[in-house]
Design a protein around this motif. Structure first.
Motif, short mmCIF file in Angstrom:
data_model
loop_
_atom_site.label_atom_id
_atom_site.label_comp_id
_atom_site.label_asym_id
_atom_site.label_seq_id
_atom_site.Cartn_x
_atom_site.Cartn_y
_atom_site.Cartn_z
N LEU A 12 1.22 -0.62 -0.20
CA LEU A 12 0.45 -0.32 -0.07
C LEU A 12 1.00 1.67 -0.29
O LEU A 12 0.92 2.38 -0.80
CB LEU A 12 -1.02 -0.04 0.74
N THR A 13 1.58 0.89 0.48
CA THR A 13 3.10 2.64 0.23
C THR A 13 3.80 2.58 -0.18
O THR A 13 4.02 3.87 -0.98
CB THR A 13 3.89 2.18 1.62
N LEU A 14 3.80 1.01 -1.38
CA LEU A 14 4.63 1.52 -2.36
C LEU A 14 4.03 2.48 -3.19
O LEU A 14 4.27 3.68 -4.55
CB LEU A 14 4.91 0.17 -2.77
N GLY A 19 1.90 6.41 -6.48
CA GLY A 19 1.05 7.93 -7.59
C GLY A 19 1.35 9.00 -6.76
O GLY A 19 0.91 9.28 -7.83
N VAL A 20 1.98 9.67 -6.09
CA VAL A 20 1.96 10.82 -5.81
C VAL A 20 3.31 11.58 -6.87
O VAL A 20 2.95 12.25 -7.25
CB VAL A 20 2.90 10.58 -4.20
N TRP A 27 0.95 16.57 -13.15
CA TRP A 27 -0.33 17.30 -13.09
C TRP A 27 0.64 18.44 -12.18
O TRP A 27 0.40 19.46 -11.59
CB TRP A 27 -1.36 17.18 -12.79
N GLY A 28 2.17 18.40 -12.23
CA GLY A 28 2.96 19.07 -11.22
C GLY A 28 2.85 20.70 -11.21
O GLY A 28 2.53 21.71 -10.33
N PRO A 29 3.01 20.89 -12.57
CA PRO A 29 3.10 22.57 -13.43
C PRO A 29 2.01 22.80 -12.96
O PRO A 29 1.83 23.79 -12.93
CB PRO A 29 4.28 21.99 -14.71
#
Length: 57
Positions: A12-14, A19-20, A27-29
């Motif tokens: 789940l952590t992976l 995903g992040v 969509w970072g910019p």
């Protein structure tokens, strides 16, 4: 008791971390003002570093 749940927690952590990273790359910019290209200042700095005059004592 935790030894039973650690594989599921690790998976789940992976998925959460991957995903992040995908969200930031896609969509970072738009949201976080991240950039996908290097700054021109770094290129100028590299050219100045390689074009120095070498002096032999």
């Amino acid at each position: 008791m935790f030894h039973v749940y650690w594989p599921a927690t690790a998976c789940l952590t992976l998925f959460l971390i991957v995903g992040v990273i995908i969200v930031l790359l896609r969509w970072g910019p738009r949201f976080c003002k991240t950039r996908h290209v290097a700054l021109d200042v770094e290129r100028d700095w590299q050219q100045q570093a390689y074009e120095q005059k070498v002096s032999y004592a």
